[in-house]
Design a protein around this motif. Sequence first.
Motif, mmCIF file in Angstrom:
data_model
loop_
_atom_site.group_PDB
_atom_site.id
_atom_site.type_symbol
_atom_site.label_atom_id
_atom_site.label_comp_id
_atom_site.label_asym_id
_atom_site.label_seq_id
_atom_site.Cartn_x
_atom_site.Cartn_y
_atom_site.Cartn_z
ATOM 1 N N GLY A 31 44.183 -68.480 -3.699
ATOM 2 C CA GLY A 31 44.169 -68.619 -2.480
ATOM 3 C C GLY A 31 42.727 -68.894 -2.101
ATOM 4 O O GLY A 31 41.603 -68.493 -2.763
ATOM 5 N N GLU A 62 45.799 -72.880 -2.393
ATOM 6 C CA GLU A 62 46.281 -72.615 -1.023
ATOM 7 C C GLU A 62 45.004 -72.676 -0.176
ATOM 8 O O GLU A 62 44.206 -71.768 -0.225
ATOM 9 C CB GLU A 62 46.946 -71.612 -0.898
ATOM 10 C CG GLU A 62 47.775 -71.544 0.742
ATOM 11 C CD GLU A 62 48.454 -70.449 1.007
ATOM 12 O OE1 GLU A 62 48.791 -70.446 2.423
ATOM 13 O OE2 GLU A 62 48.367 -69.413 0.392
ATOM 14 N N ALA A 109 44.439 -69.700 2.999
ATOM 15 C CA ALA A 109 45.360 -68.846 2.677
ATOM 16 C C ALA A 109 45.702 -67.767 3.598
ATOM 17 O O ALA A 109 46.621 -67.051 3.637
ATOM 18 C CB ALA A 109 45.192 -68.319 1.483
ATOM 19 N N GLY A 152 51.539 -67.308 0.145
ATOM 20 C CA GLY A 152 50.906 -67.197 -1.343
ATOM 21 C C GLY A 152 51.663 -66.204 -2.020
ATOM 22 O O GLY A 152 52.312 -66.526 -3.019
ATOM 23 N N ASN A 195 49.081 -74.877 4.388
ATOM 24 C CA ASN A 195 49.984 -74.471 5.870
ATOM 25 C C ASN A 195 49.420 -74.215 7.063
ATOM 26 O O ASN A 195 48.464 -73.420 6.876
ATOM 27 C CB ASN A 195 50.863 -73.517 5.239
ATOM 28 C CG ASN A 195 51.844 -73.064 6.112
ATOM 29 O OD1 ASN A 195 52.783 -74.123 6.806
ATOM 30 N ND2 ASN A 195 52.057 -71.681 6.697
ATOM 31 N N LEU A 214 49.408 -69.690 -8.156
ATOM 32 C CA LEU A 214 48.810 -70.124 -7.158
ATOM 33 C C LEU A 214 47.775 -69.094 -6.905
ATOM 34 O O LEU A 214 47.752 -67.992 -7.067
ATOM 35 C CB LEU A 214 49.890 -70.213 -5.901
ATOM 36 C CG LEU A 214 49.272 -70.376 -4.464
ATOM 37 C CD1 LEU A 214 50.264 -71.067 -3.564
ATOM 38 C CD2 LEU A 214 48.738 -69.038 -3.758
#
Length: 214
Positions: free
Chosen positions: A77, A56, A59, A65, A113, A75
């Motif tokens: 970060g 990610e 993060a 996460g 994101n 996952l």
Amino acid sequence: MRREIQSELLDSLPPDHPDALRNRRDLHLTNHLMGNYRWFARTLPIHVRPGESVLELGAGTGEMGCRLHNAGVNLDGLDLWPQPANWPATSEWHRDDLLKFEQYERYPVVMGNLIFHQFRSEELALLGATLNRSTRLIVASEPVRRRFSQIAFASIAPLAGANRVSRHDAHVSIAAGFSSEELPQQLGLSPVEWEWTCSSTLFGAYRMIATRRK
């Protein structure tokens, strides 16, 4: 709207600043309203292959996460911020600049994101060239760039108690967002090597799923 990059106030604040802490609450609400948590939780399990690790980008506070980890996504970060206290013990946290990170080859899947919009076109091209070397799948949710979203957020933000950092950063984030197929194009993804879908939602989200062709 022409895409325009401006500095976000959050970037100038230490993680423990009161305005930064309040902004985290506002971002949590924004992610809920945009449906980002639900979308990633639905999308990643469908596209990630067994045994693949996900990275990610940006993060941040670790909320996304942690939710995905609890949903069974493997996952790690990557962020300039320190590792969150509640970050899963079985997941790694890389504190580094994502444009300088040297371990992308470990991650066939990269997700972001509300992070890609923070970078200029030349920086996105640099990141895309790096991801092109080893990444198989890129999944992103960003602000869709449209005036209506700015007007809508400006109307809703006071009612939701959003602070000055959140109001400012949301306005500039939308102005730096994407439309149509801009994100894969600015990452320099070739349609010969990649296939992608880009879409937008009524609640202001721009979604991209880019998969390397076999």
